[in-house]
Design an enzyme around this catalytic site. Sequence first.
Site, PDB file in Angstrom:
ATOM      1  N   GLY A 136       5.562  33.366  26.380  1.00 25.22           N
ATOM      2  CA  GLY A 136       5.884  34.410  25.419  1.00 25.22           C
ATOM      3  C   GLY A 136       4.605  35.152  25.072  1.00 25.22           C
ATOM      4  O   GLY A 136       3.506  34.609  25.194  1.00 25.22           O
ATOM      5  N   GLN A 149      -0.675  40.650  20.156  1.00 30.66           N
ATOM      6  CA  GLN A 149      -1.599  39.873  20.995  1.00 30.66           C
ATOM      7  C   GLN A 149      -2.270  40.739  22.056  1.00 30.66           C
ATOM      8  O   GLN A 149      -3.254  40.318  22.665  1.00 30.66           O
ATOM      9  CB  GLN A 149      -0.866  38.704  21.664  1.00 30.66           C
ATOM     10  CG  GLN A 149      -0.413  37.635  20.678  1.00 30.66           C
ATOM     11  CD  GLN A 149       0.283  36.487  21.385  1.00 30.66           C
ATOM     12  OE1 GLN A 149       1.465  36.563  21.682  1.00 30.66           O
ATOM     13  NE2 GLN A 149      -0.453  35.420  21.684  1.00 30.66           N
ATOM     14  N   CYS A 183      -0.955  28.678  21.984  1.00 34.97           N
ATOM     15  CA  CYS A 183      -0.865  30.132  21.795  1.00 34.97           C
ATOM     16  C   CYS A 183      -1.889  30.794  22.720  1.00 34.97           C
ATOM     17  O   CYS A 183      -3.036  30.351  22.782  1.00 34.97           O
ATOM     18  CB  CYS A 183      -1.165  30.482  20.338  1.00 34.97           C
ATOM     19  SG  CYS A 183      -1.099  32.251  19.993  1.00 34.97           S
ATOM     20  N   LEU A 184      -1.466  31.837  23.418  1.00 32.31           N
ATOM     21  CA  LEU A 184      -2.388  32.516  24.332  1.00 32.31           C
ATOM     22  C   LEU A 184      -3.566  33.143  23.585  1.00 32.31           C
ATOM     23  O   LEU A 184      -4.605  33.405  24.185  1.00 32.31           O
ATOM     24  CB  LEU A 184      -1.646  33.600  25.124  1.00 32.31           C
ATOM     25  CG  LEU A 184      -0.610  33.093  26.145  1.00 32.31           C
ATOM     26  CD1 LEU A 184       0.114  34.268  26.782  1.00 32.31           C
ATOM     27  CD2 LEU A 184      -1.266  32.227  27.206  1.00 32.31           C
ATOM     28  N   HIS A 195       8.045  31.424  17.386  1.00 35.56           N
ATOM     29  CA  HIS A 195       6.590  31.583  17.473  1.00 35.56           C
ATOM     30  C   HIS A 195       6.234  33.063  17.646  1.00 35.56           C
ATOM     31  O   HIS A 195       5.347  33.580  16.959  1.00 35.56           O
ATOM     32  CB  HIS A 195       6.075  30.746  18.656  1.00 35.56           C
ATOM     33  CG  HIS A 195       4.613  30.866  18.954  1.00 35.56           C
ATOM     34  ND1 HIS A 195       3.724  29.820  18.863  1.00 35.56           N
ATOM     35  CD2 HIS A 195       3.870  31.936  19.358  1.00 35.56           C
ATOM     36  CE1 HIS A 195       2.516  30.240  19.181  1.00 35.56           C
ATOM     37  NE2 HIS A 195       2.562  31.514  19.498  1.00 35.56           N
ATOM     38  N   GLU A 196       6.941  33.742  18.576  1.00 35.14           N
ATOM     39  CA  GLU A 196       6.634  35.155  18.820  1.00 35.14           C
ATOM     40  C   GLU A 196       6.986  36.009  17.598  1.00 35.14           C
ATOM     41  O   GLU A 196       6.256  36.942  17.253  1.00 35.14           O
ATOM     42  CB  GLU A 196       7.378  35.671  20.054  1.00 35.14           C
ATOM     43  CG  GLU A 196       7.044  34.967  21.358  1.00 35.14           C
ATOM     44  CD  GLU A 196       5.563  34.790  21.600  1.00 35.14           C
ATOM     45  OE1 GLU A 196       4.764  35.648  21.186  1.00 35.14           O
ATOM     46  OE2 GLU A 196       5.192  33.753  22.196  1.00 35.14           O
ATOM     47  N   HIS A 233       4.316  36.024  15.098  1.00 34.76           N
ATOM     48  CA  HIS A 233       3.189  36.912  15.412  1.00 34.76           C
ATOM     49  C   HIS A 233       3.393  38.299  14.786  1.00 34.76           C
ATOM     50  O   HIS A 233       2.436  38.960  14.404  1.00 34.76           O
ATOM     51  CB  HIS A 233       3.038  37.091  16.926  1.00 34.76           C
ATOM     52  CG  HIS A 233       2.192  36.047  17.590  1.00 34.76           C
ATOM     53  ND1 HIS A 233       0.865  35.850  17.276  1.00 34.76           N
ATOM     54  CD2 HIS A 233       2.466  35.145  18.568  1.00 34.76           C
ATOM     55  CE1 HIS A 233       0.371  34.875  18.032  1.00 34.76           C
ATOM     56  NE2 HIS A 233       1.319  34.425  18.828  1.00 34.76           N
TER      57      HIS A 233
HETATM   58 ZN    ZN Z   1       1.101  32.878  20.098  1.00 31.81          ZN
END
Ligand code: ZN
Length: 182
Positions: A46, A51, A91-92, A133-134, A137
Site C-alpha cells: 500500500g 508518502q 511502513c514504506l 493503515h493507508e 496516512h
Molecule cells: Zn505507511
Amino acid sequence: MSVREIRLLGDPILREECEPVEEIDDEVRRLARDLEETMYEADGVGLAAPQVGVALRMFAYDVRDPDLPAGVLINPRIEATGGSEKDEEGCLSIPGLTAAVERPARAVVTGLDPDGEEVRLEAEGLLARCLLHENDHLDGVLFLDHLSPLKRSMLLDKWSKREAERSGSSTGASSPGAGIGL
Ligand code: ZN
C-alpha cells in the site's frame, strides 16, 4: 508513469491532514498510476499520496492476493469496523522498523476508483489492515502512533541510529526490512 520518491519519517507532509480530491482529472489519474508503480517498485502492499509528497486523500493498495481487490482508492471513507487483531506492521516511509499494531480485524471502506466509479471494499485480515493503515496516512497518522509511548520511543531511537548511519554513508533508495511495507 514514473516512480516517485518516497518521503520518510521526519518529512512534515507525513503529518498533514490531506485534502479531498475535488475532481478526478489527468493529474489525479497520473498520480494514481505513479502511486501503484512506486508501491510495486518498493515491494509494498500500500502507498498513500502524502508518502510521495502530495497531500491528497488517495492511496494505492494491493496485498498480492489474486482473490482480493487491488487498485487506487480516492476519497476513502471508513464506513464500519469490527473486531480487533494484533499483527506485525511496517511502513514504506519508516523503512526497517516493524511493530505489532492492534487494529480492527474487519473494515468496510468506500471511495472512488480512478475512473470515478464507486468502490466498496469489505475487508478483513491483511487487506483491512492495509486500508486502515493507508487511510491513517491521509490524516497524518503513522503506525507508530498506535503503539505505547515506551514502544514508540524505543522504535524512534532505533530509527534515529539508522538515520545517522544512513547519512554517514550514501543516501539512496530506501530498503524496507522484514515485514510488510505500507
Ligand atoms: Zn505507511
